[in-house]
Design a protein around this motif. Structure first.
Motif, PDB file in Angstrom:
ATOM      1  N   THR A  22       0.811  -1.220   0.000  1.00  0.00           N
ATOM      2  CA  THR A  22       0.000   0.000   0.000  1.00  0.00           C
ATOM      3  C   THR A  22       0.843   1.267   0.000  1.00  0.00           C
ATOM      4  OG1 THR A  22      -0.166   0.004   2.412  1.00  0.00           O
ATOM      5  CG2 THR A  22      -1.931  -1.119   1.197  1.00  0.00           C
ATOM      6  N   VAL A  55      -4.724  -3.197  -4.506  1.00  0.00           N
ATOM      7  CA  VAL A  55      -5.579  -2.266  -3.768  1.00  0.00           C
ATOM      8  C   VAL A  55      -5.499  -0.895  -4.445  1.00  0.00           C
ATOM      9  CG1 VAL A  55      -5.380  -3.504  -1.567  1.00  0.00           C
ATOM     10  CG2 VAL A  55      -3.733  -1.714  -2.125  1.00  0.00           C
ATOM     11  N   PRO A  56      -6.567  -0.111  -4.362  1.00  0.00           N
ATOM     12  CA  PRO A  56      -6.546   1.208  -5.001  1.00  0.00           C
ATOM     13  C   PRO A  56      -5.355   2.071  -4.571  1.00  0.00           C
ATOM     14  CG  PRO A  56      -8.787   0.637  -4.416  1.00  0.00           C
ATOM     15  CD  PRO A  56      -7.905  -0.426  -3.807  1.00  0.00           C
ATOM     16  N   THR A  76      -6.223  -8.452 -10.738  1.00  0.00           N
ATOM     17  CA  THR A  76      -7.539  -7.911 -11.076  1.00  0.00           C
ATOM     18  C   THR A  76      -8.645  -8.379 -10.130  1.00  0.00           C
ATOM     19  OG1 THR A  76      -7.969  -9.654 -12.712  1.00  0.00           O
ATOM     20  CG2 THR A  76      -6.918  -7.608 -13.490  1.00  0.00           C
ATOM     21  N   LEU A  79      -8.149  -6.217  -6.904  1.00  0.00           N
ATOM     22  CA  LEU A  79      -8.334  -4.806  -7.232  1.00  0.00           C
ATOM     23  C   LEU A  79      -9.806  -4.508  -7.529  1.00  0.00           C
ATOM     24  CD1 LEU A  79      -6.914  -2.093  -7.505  1.00  0.00           C
ATOM     25  CD2 LEU A  79      -6.509  -2.629  -9.918  1.00  0.00           C
ATOM     26  N   SER A  80     -10.476  -5.421  -8.217  1.00  0.00           N
ATOM     27  CA  SER A  80     -11.920  -5.243  -8.472  1.00  0.00           C
ATOM     28  C   SER A  80     -12.697  -5.231  -7.169  1.00  0.00           C
ATOM     29  CB  SER A  80     -12.452  -6.386  -9.349  1.00  0.00           C
ATOM     30  OG  SER A  80     -11.858  -6.376 -10.605  1.00  0.00           O
ATOM     31  N   TYR A  82     -11.733  -4.618  -4.055  1.00  0.00           N
ATOM     32  CA  TYR A  82     -11.488  -3.489  -3.165  1.00  0.00           C
ATOM     33  C   TYR A  82     -11.923  -2.161  -3.782  1.00  0.00           C
ATOM     34  CZ  TYR A  82      -9.007  -6.942  -0.436  1.00  0.00           C
ATOM     35  OH  TYR A  82      -8.709  -8.053   0.283  1.00  0.00           O
ATOM     36  N   THR A  83     -11.839  -2.045  -5.080  1.00  0.00           N
ATOM     37  CA  THR A  83     -12.268  -0.814  -5.740  1.00  0.00           C
ATOM     38  C   THR A  83     -13.783  -0.660  -5.679  1.00  0.00           C
ATOM     39  OG1 THR A  83     -10.373  -0.868  -7.234  1.00  0.00           O
ATOM     40  CG2 THR A  83     -12.263   0.472  -7.923  1.00  0.00           C
ATOM     41  N   LEU A  84     -14.482  -1.751  -5.905  1.00  0.00           N
ATOM     42  CA  LEU A  84     -15.940  -1.707  -5.952  1.00  0.00           C
ATOM     43  C   LEU A  84     -16.588  -2.005  -4.600  1.00  0.00           C
ATOM     44  CD1 LEU A  84     -16.371  -3.546  -9.361  1.00  0.00           C
ATOM     45  CD2 LEU A  84     -16.326  -1.074  -8.931  1.00  0.00           C
ATOM     46  N   ALA A 103     -14.159   2.601 -13.194  1.00  0.00           N
ATOM     47  CA  ALA A 103     -13.230   2.986 -12.119  1.00  0.00           C
ATOM     48  C   ALA A 103     -12.036   2.049 -12.092  1.00  0.00           C
ATOM     49  CB  ALA A 103     -13.954   2.976 -10.771  1.00  0.00           C
ATOM     50  N   LEU A 104     -12.278   0.762 -12.270  1.00  0.00           N
ATOM     51  CA  LEU A 104     -11.185  -0.201 -12.287  1.00  0.00           C
ATOM     52  C   LEU A 104     -10.286   0.026 -13.500  1.00  0.00           C
ATOM     53  CD1 LEU A 104      -9.883  -2.668 -10.966  1.00  0.00           C
ATOM     54  CD2 LEU A 104     -11.267  -4.058 -12.495  1.00  0.00           C
ATOM     55  N   LEU A 107      -7.923   2.808 -12.833  1.00  0.00           N
ATOM     56  CA  LEU A 107      -6.815   2.399 -11.960  1.00  0.00           C
ATOM     57  C   LEU A 107      -5.788   1.578 -12.734  1.00  0.00           C
ATOM     58  CD1 LEU A 107      -8.724   1.520  -8.665  1.00  0.00           C
ATOM     59  CD2 LEU A 107      -7.278   3.528  -9.112  1.00  0.00           C
TER      60      LEU A 107
END
Length: 142
Positions: A22, A55-56, A76, A79-80, A82-84, A103-104, A107
């Motif tokens: 992070t 993670v974003p 992916t 990331l999907s 945690y982003t959504l 949004a993904l 990123l």
């Protein structure tokens, strides 16, 4: 684990991929630890060290991470999720986790742009990596 990884022969075939990063300090800490172990073990070669973009926060800092990493890999699935803000293992929500959500994709684009500034390659893993319909999108994003 790092000590064991440094014993791989030939070491040039070993790449270390750090999960759930992070912030840049985490990467720098591992780089310092690898260098200390290399000295201790009398190893001159350095394995490539990469960061998993899951993670974003990592995607948003891709340029800074790429400055110190040898490569980046976009996870992916995480990331999907945690982003959504959706649990991909939850039966009622799993179908709504869209790896092609705008949004993904932003990123992913930010990750590729940040990596390109430092001439780092970017890999992709997770469900999106095996989706043939996503291939042109991912190639287009870099």
């Amino acid at each position: 684990q790092l000590r064991a990884l440094l014993q791989v022969k030939p070491l040039s075939r070993c790449r270390i991929l750090l999960p759930m990063v992070t912030e840049v300090d985490e990467l720098l800490h591992i780089r310092q630890r690898v260098d200390a172990l290399r000295l201790e073990l009398g190893i001159t070669e350095r394995p490539e060290i990469g960061v998993m973009i899951e993670v974003p926060a990592a995607a948003l800092q891709a340029e800074q991470l790429a400055e110190h990493a040898d490569f980046l890999s976009i996870g992916t699935n995480d990331l999907s999720q945690y982003t959504l803000a959706m649990d991909r293992d939850h039966a009622g929500l799993a179908a709504r986790v869209d790896a092609l959500h705008p949004a993904l994709l932003r990123l992913i684009a930010m990750t590729c742009e940040g990596a390109a500034l430092h001439k780092r390659w970017v890999g992709v893993c997770g469900a999106l990596a095996s989706d043939p319909l996503a291939t042109p999108v991912l190639v287009g994003l870099g």
